[in-house]
Design a protein around this motif. Sequence first.
Motif, PDB file in Angstrom:
ATOM      1  N   THR A 107      -7.263   2.677  -1.359  1.00 27.49           N
ATOM      2  CA  THR A 107      -6.378   2.184  -0.302  1.00 27.49           C
ATOM      3  C   THR A 107      -6.873   2.741   1.023  1.00 27.49           C
ATOM      4  O   THR A 107      -7.054   3.955   1.144  1.00 27.49           O
ATOM      5  N   PRO A 108      -7.103   1.901   2.032  1.00 28.74           N
ATOM      6  CA  PRO A 108      -7.517   2.432   3.335  1.00 28.74           C
ATOM      7  C   PRO A 108      -6.370   3.146   4.033  1.00 28.74           C
ATOM      8  O   PRO A 108      -5.192   2.929   3.713  1.00 28.74           O
ATOM      9  N   GLY A 109      -6.728   3.980   4.996  1.00 28.77           N
ATOM     10  CA  GLY A 109      -5.708   4.716   5.735  1.00 28.77           C
ATOM     11  C   GLY A 109      -4.897   3.843   6.668  1.00 28.77           C
ATOM     12  O   GLY A 109      -3.765   4.174   7.013  1.00 28.77           O
ATOM     13  N   GLU A 110      -5.470   2.712   7.086  1.00 26.20           N
ATOM     14  CA  GLU A 110      -4.781   1.790   7.981  1.00 26.20           C
ATOM     15  C   GLU A 110      -5.101   0.360   7.583  1.00 26.20           C
ATOM     16  O   GLU A 110      -6.179   0.074   7.049  1.00 26.20           O
ATOM     17  N   ILE A 111      -4.192  -0.547   7.899  1.00 29.80           N
ATOM     18  CA  ILE A 111      -4.404  -1.952   7.579  1.00 29.80           C
ATOM     19  C   ILE A 111      -5.555  -2.535   8.394  1.00 29.80           C
ATOM     20  O   ILE A 111      -6.181  -3.529   8.007  1.00 29.80           O
ATOM     21  N   ALA A 138     -13.942  -5.164  -0.405  1.00 28.72           N
ATOM     22  CA  ALA A 138     -12.690  -4.737  -1.037  1.00 28.72           C
ATOM     23  C   ALA A 138     -12.823  -4.708  -2.555  1.00 28.72           C
ATOM     24  O   ALA A 138     -12.285  -3.816  -3.227  1.00 28.72           O
ATOM     25  N   GLU A 139     -13.541  -5.669  -3.104  1.00 29.97           N
ATOM     26  CA  GLU A 139     -13.748  -5.697  -4.557  1.00 29.97           C
ATOM     27  C   GLU A 139     -14.641  -4.541  -5.000  1.00 29.97           C
ATOM     28  O   GLU A 139     -14.407  -3.934  -6.053  1.00 29.97           O
ATOM     29  N   ALA A 140     -15.654  -4.222  -4.193  1.00 32.91           N
ATOM     30  CA  ALA A 140     -16.536  -3.106  -4.543  1.00 32.91           C
ATOM     31  C   ALA A 140     -15.783  -1.784  -4.523  1.00 32.91           C
ATOM     32  O   ALA A 140     -16.007  -0.908  -5.365  1.00 32.91           O
ATOM     33  N   LEU A 141     -14.868  -1.644  -3.570  1.00 28.12           N
ATOM     34  CA  LEU A 141     -14.066  -0.424  -3.461  1.00 28.12           C
ATOM     35  C   LEU A 141     -12.818  -0.490  -4.335  1.00 28.12           C
ATOM     36  O   LEU A 141     -12.054   0.466  -4.390  1.00 28.12           O
ATOM     37  N   ARG A 142     -12.611  -1.608  -4.980  1.00 34.65           N
ATOM     38  CA  ARG A 142     -11.443  -1.862  -5.828  1.00 34.65           C
ATOM     39  C   ARG A 142     -10.149  -1.556  -5.051  1.00 34.65           C
ATOM     40  O   ARG A 142      -9.352  -0.691  -5.424  1.00 34.65           O
ATOM     41  N   ASP A 143      -9.987  -2.303  -3.965  1.00 35.11           N
ATOM     42  CA  ASP A 143      -8.804  -2.149  -3.125  1.00 35.11           C
ATOM     43  C   ASP A 143      -7.555  -2.501  -3.925  1.00 35.11           C
ATOM     44  O   ASP A 143      -7.433  -3.605  -4.475  1.00 35.11           O
ATOM     45  N   SER A 145       0.570  -4.749   2.638  1.00 33.61           N
ATOM     46  CA  SER A 145       0.210  -5.928   3.437  1.00 33.61           C
ATOM     47  C   SER A 145      -1.281  -6.201   3.542  1.00 33.61           C
ATOM     48  O   SER A 145      -1.671  -7.266   4.020  1.00 33.61           O
ATOM     49  N   GLY A 146      -2.127  -5.255   3.120  1.00 38.92           N
ATOM     50  CA  GLY A 146      -3.565  -5.431   3.291  1.00 38.92           C
ATOM     51  C   GLY A 146      -4.116  -6.666   2.598  1.00 38.92           C
ATOM     52  O   GLY A 146      -5.046  -7.312   3.097  1.00 38.92           O
ATOM     53  N   TRP A 147      -3.557  -7.018   1.459  1.00 31.84           N
ATOM     54  CA  TRP A 147      -4.044  -8.184   0.721  1.00 31.84           C
ATOM     55  C   TRP A 147      -3.904  -9.463   1.539  1.00 31.84           C
ATOM     56  O   TRP A 147      -4.705 -10.407   1.380  1.00 31.84           O
TER      57      TRP A 147
END
Length: 568
Positions: A91-95, A114-119, A157-159
Amino acid sequence: MKIIYKARESRRTNPLPEGEDDVLELLSNDWNDYGYETTFMTTCRIAGERIQLGAIKILFEKSNSRRYLKELLQNGWDGSFPIPNESYISTPGEITFYEQLVGALSPKKAVKAAEALRDASYLIHVKDDASAQEMIQEGGFKDSLQRERGSIDAFNSGWKILDQKSLAARDVDFSFKDVFGQRSSLTFKFGVGETSLPRDINVLIGANGTGKSQLLHQMVKAWLADPRQVRSGDFAVPPDISRLIVVSYSPFEQFPVDMEDSKLNDKDAYKYFGLRGVSKSSSPKRKLITLSRDIPRQDTVASLVSCVMDDQRFRHIQGWGRKIATAERVLRAAIKFDAIALKLKSNINLKDLFEDLDELDKAVSVIKQGGKEASFITITASNIRHIDANMLERFVNAEQGVLFLADGVIQQLSSGQRLFTYLVINVLGAIKRNTLILIDEPELFLHPSLEIQLVDMLKQILQSFNSRAVLATHSVSTVREIPADCVHVLERTDDSLIIKQPPFQTFGGDFQRIASYVFGDRAVSKPFERWIEDQLEGMSAEELIQSLGDDVNEELIIQILAMGRDQW
């Protein structure tokens, strides 16, 4: 874009990875993260430019993240993401993390990252990934990845950023203790309504002593508490916001001035602007709060520099509300000026501010003050891309605050203009995506026309940043700019507090009708009415109207006639 981890330690200034390819590198640090060590700062290069994405949190299944990545490297992993045959989420620290990648790369490439980092947000809400579903049930997700407000918002909300969906605001339900000590609840209407009227601002209005400011204080207290804990007297559902801004220039307010006492790492999740601040004589063991008129001036300088930094950092985000351009446009409604300016410290190398010396000559002026010459830098929407914002932060002299130049002369501001400047620049400097702004008595020192300009400014920037605001006010002028279902009238009876909404449309409504409904205006005897009553003791209503001649208007004629018939 390559995503890599080489166990390089994070520093105050992190050089970009070698090469020219697009790359995102995760950097190691010693943050404990409550035993999980999930936080990694980043350094990123896209198309040869540095992109400041901020931090990202990565959680591995039942393992300390930093230690586990080190073990993977020792066991032959080449440091590239995605990591084969490993279960993890992030999960990133900010959107804005993925918003920047979408703008600087493309939506498709941002999704690949996002897929590589498995968001977690993308995997849960878009892909319905079974492994991710299991991992968000683990303690590490709640205790580390979802401990900070920014990360919570990024997960919720990032998605939508990655799936190119709109960031629609939701209503906010809040339970609070009213002035009688009784539990009350209130729904701030921010979601889509039955009509197309704007619902980005809600208003609390009522007579003194109804608890408007008290309600705002309780909202702040709930926000500053650990988001993992559910309490009575709180948000019924965690609000979809990442930052809370409080603005109050009343000398009597007692809002917290910062988050330094909080155990949370994200100290910027709360920003306060007012007349109070932490004294320079404070110590870690004893925080001293001081009240000073200098604090708003200094805050506004820092906020203007933040506007420059944000416009530079987030320039790739589509639809980013250009902060300096907005400040120039809004402030010109109250002040006549050619340029916004900041005073610079003496004995500095001005060349450090600009790579292009032609831009330096255009932006820096020398003006005499008190018989001495001083250097000032103008901040405009057209020149900020040339300014080294980090050097600006170091070189600026905050004592005089933000200044306005017209024909090379510093303009003198009224108290109302100064307050309007504080409100505009501080809100712009602090606002991020999904911010909630609480303003207590925004009408202080403001002319009614500036009150309306303030609402107009808020509407402009709230839309740009998918944010919203709550105003506690006595201003009927403000209420006329707000739809009725977003107006919350607080009325105190002998033993309880009633919260109601006007039964008529306030948006563009009649000033007198709103005032009468909110404040019981007709029940209050006014000096001019007492004067009319005195005159009517010696003459008829018609005679009084005739004696007033051209000094009487149509509304007053109606009132005199009604009072003459005892019908008022």
